[in-house]
Design an enzyme around this catalytic site. Structure first.
Site, short mmCIF file in Angstrom:
data_model
loop_
_atom_site.label_atom_id
_atom_site.label_comp_id
_atom_site.label_asym_id
_atom_site.label_seq_id
_atom_site.Cartn_x
_atom_site.Cartn_y
_atom_site.Cartn_z
N CYS A 102 0.82 -1.21 0.00
CA CYS A 102 0.00 0.00 0.00
C CYS A 102 0.85 1.26 0.00
O CYS A 102 0.67 2.15 -0.81
CB CYS A 102 -0.94 0.01 1.19
SG CYS A 102 -2.21 -1.25 1.03
N HIS A 103 1.79 1.35 0.93
CA HIS A 103 2.56 2.58 1.03
C HIS A 103 4.05 2.31 1.18
O HIS A 103 4.80 3.16 1.64
CB HIS A 103 2.04 3.44 2.18
CG HIS A 103 0.56 3.64 2.12
ND1 HIS A 103 -0.31 2.90 2.88
CD2 HIS A 103 -0.21 4.43 1.33
CE1 HIS A 103 -1.55 3.23 2.57
NE2 HIS A 103 -1.52 4.16 1.64
N GLY A 104 4.48 1.08 0.85
CA GLY A 104 5.90 0.80 0.74
C GLY A 104 6.66 0.67 2.04
O GLY A 104 7.78 1.19 2.15
#
Lengths: 446, 175
Positions: B139-141
């Site tokens: 999702c956001h690394g």
């Protein structure tokens, strides 16, 4: 032209509740600047979309079931079995996007023509409150079909509140009604999704009330000075708005009938699975700029604060913009920066849709083999492999755009307001309209 | 002019006192009346009751993992390889965003049991991925290592270790 009813029944009502007089006043006696362009149509289009959403939403609720085992099925039931269910659902889903398009255009109109400046600060605030309520409503509505994007969107957005120190976790479990997004969450989102549009109606009434108190801004930003500058709202702007509505409905119908899933995400046609996150979570397009800001910050709390801050800062706009000139037409520097800002917002929207760990541009070549951040050696020489030697990462681009977003609002607006030399303002709206045909003015606009 | 309310020496009347007392009590009453409407949103009794899950470890091969469900959340139960354990133990703890030794995160080193929910915004990380060969949240690394500790990305904390115990060599109870 005050309201004097001839009909005795209307007279009887009017003496007890002067509602007809109020409507008459709003339509016939409300003096509207005579130079409003089509950029002033989006307010009434937003009003139309609110009605479309409420009407289609009420009938959809007659067929929808807010339960984790039945929600997805009931949406498919609407699509396949309910009479015209496909039309109503596509109208509601695409209607949300259309609502946001017209509201964003309405807001950028306000930014360009300085409609937020005194005495319209409260009008601007009420509009922002409507915008925030719309986002909450749209977010909860997107959860209801209980597809993969519904579930994971709900998970990510509710988890934003876990960034709050100390009480964050308790707030999240309070929002969920459990330890994860589950049936209690779906149920309450349905309840609130039904409630909030009516709250929006209430704020819209205040928004229009405030509008009718200060009067509409106009492309010159110069207030109405005498009767020459204004025309009655009806029939002049009712007709103009109706023409705008006709064009808008053609565009809406093009999506509704020819590309109803264009603005949706295919993953939301997969039933929600709490054990598998989709490889690429993206919110609906209208949230993407804020999502890009959230992801641009490497710190959890910082990202959440900046994301909410991006909206909160708009409330301060009437005081951040130091220029007393409203319209960008007479502000040469602001006019250019406005378009840069617009491009940055579009850029943030684009970046919000890209993957978190990708690169927007890269150059390939030989690079050392790295394992856990340590270069791998063989006989004293670093091992090399084919790889990316130079990359512009998505995160970097999103960061630059985020910085500019805040730079524009917090630094550039106050500073240029102090130093910019505005062009001479017209003495009145009338003078400006009449000078339109003169060759001087045409050269000016070119 | 006659006054019906006697004025005290400091100018405070009986009526002033009654105003404040009545107003204060109304505020308390209003807060008490609002509370049920707020508290109803907290987890209900039946949700709270589902608080433990048992997992059979038999059949989880070395180097593989299963996802169990506890309180509606995924729990990763990983049978770690020697390599993964060594890698997790060799890390210099002081440099970690959320310093914790591998020892503190396991009961038996070969079994890593943790809530499979990214501490950033709640997505489920993917196994055997990312820069540290542990877990990677798409999702956001966020990158987690082979001990489930946050190494890179926006997540602030290591993957959460749920309370669990070994019932015998092959069974655990989470919660």
């Amino acid at each position: 032209m005050s309201f004097e009813p001839k009909n005795s029944a209307v007279k009887w009502v009017e003496e007890r509740l002067p509602i007809m007089g109020m409507l008459h006043h709003a339509l016939y006696e409300y003096p509207t600047p005579k130079n409003l362009s089509y950029w002033w149509t989006f307010g009434s289009l937003a009003g139309v979309m609110l009605v479309v959403q409420i009407v289609s939403g009420i009938v959809l609720a007659m067929h929808y079931t807010p339960h984790v085992d039945l929600a997805f099925e009931s949406v498919e039931h609407i699509m396949r079995d309910v009479n015209y269910g496909w039309l109503l659902r596509y109208m509601h889903a695409n209607g949300a996007s259309m609502f946001f398009i017209v509201v964003y255009l309405h807001m950028f109109r306000g930014l360009y023509y300085g409609s937020y400046k005194a005495p319209r600060e409260l009008l601007w605030w009420l509009g922002l409150i409507i915008f925030v309520l719309m986002m909450a409503t749209a977010f909860m509505g997107y959860v209801l079909p209980w597809g993969q994007m519904s579930f994971w969107g709900a998970t990510v957005i509710t988890n934003l509140f876990s960034a709050i120190p100390i009480v964050g976790e308790s707030i999240v479990s309070w929002l969920w009604g459990g330890f994860s997004v589950d049936n209690p969450t779906l149920n309450r989102f349905f309840s609130l999704h039904y409630l909030l549009p009516f709250v929006i109606v209430g704020i819209v009434i205040l928004h229009i009330w405030a509008l009718h108190t200060s009067g509409s801004n106009n492309p010159t930003g110069v207030e109405i000075k005498d009767k020459q500058d204004s025309i009655p709202f009806h029939p002049y702007y009712t007709v103009k708005d109706l023409f705008g509505l006709a064009i808008f409905l053609i565009i809406f119908s093009a999506f509704l009938f020819y590309a109803p899933n264009y603005m949706g995400h295919p993953d939301n046609y997969i039933p929600a699975n709490p054990l598998v996150t989709p490889a690429h979570i993206v919110p609906e397009w209208y949230f993407l700029p804020f999502y890009a800001i959230l992801r641009a910050v490497p710190d959890k709390l910082g990202g959440v604060l900046l994301m909410f801050g991006a909206i909160a800062v708009l409330f301060a706009l009437p005081w951040l913009d130091k220029s007393r000139i409203r319209s960008a037409r007479f502000r040469p520097i602001f006019k250019q920066l406005f378009w840069v800002f617009g491009a940055v917002c579009v850029g943030l929207t684009y970046m919000g849709g890209q993957s978190a760990d990708g690169n927007i541009a890269e150059i390939h070549g030989m690079v050392p083999v790295m394992i856990d951040g340590i270069a791998q050696m063989k006989d004293g020489v670093p091992l090399m492999e084919e790889g990316v030697t130079f990359a512009v990462t998505n995160v970097l681009v999103a960061r630059i755009l985020t910085v500019y977003y805040f730079l524009h609002l917090l630094v550039l607006l106050p500073v240029i307001g102090l130093f910019e030399k505005p062009r001479p303002l017209p003495a009145s709206i009338s003078e400006d309209v009449l000078s339109k045909t003169s060759p001087v003015k045409e050269a000016d606009n070119a | 002019m006659t006054t019906t309310t006697p004025v005290e020496e400091d100018g405070v009347t009986r009526r002033d006192f009654l105003y404040v007392a009545a107003g204060g009590l109304s505020a308390v009453g209003a807060a008490a009346a609002i509370w049920p409407f707020i508290a109803q949103m907290n987890p209900s009794a039946d949700v709270l009751a589902l608080s433990t899950s048992e997992v059979d470890l038999d059949g989880i091969e070395i180097g593989s993992e299963i996802t169990a469900v506890w309180q509606g959340k995924p729990v990763f139960v990983r049978h770690r390889t020697e390599g993964e354990i060594k890698k997790a133990e060799d890390v210099v703890i002081a440099n970690l965003p959320d310093p914790q030794s591998d020892e503190e995160r396991v009961i038996k080193p070969q079994w890593l049991v943790m809530v499979g929910v990214c501490t950033h915004l709640g997505c489920i990380p993917l196994k055997e991925q990312g820069d540290y060969s542990g877990w990677f949240c798409p999702c956001h690394g966020s990158h987690y290592d082979t001990s489930g500790r946050i190494r890179k990305g926006p997540a602030p904390k290591n993957l959460v270790i749920p309370p669990y115990e070994f019932l015998d060599d092959n069974n655990i109870r989470i919660g």
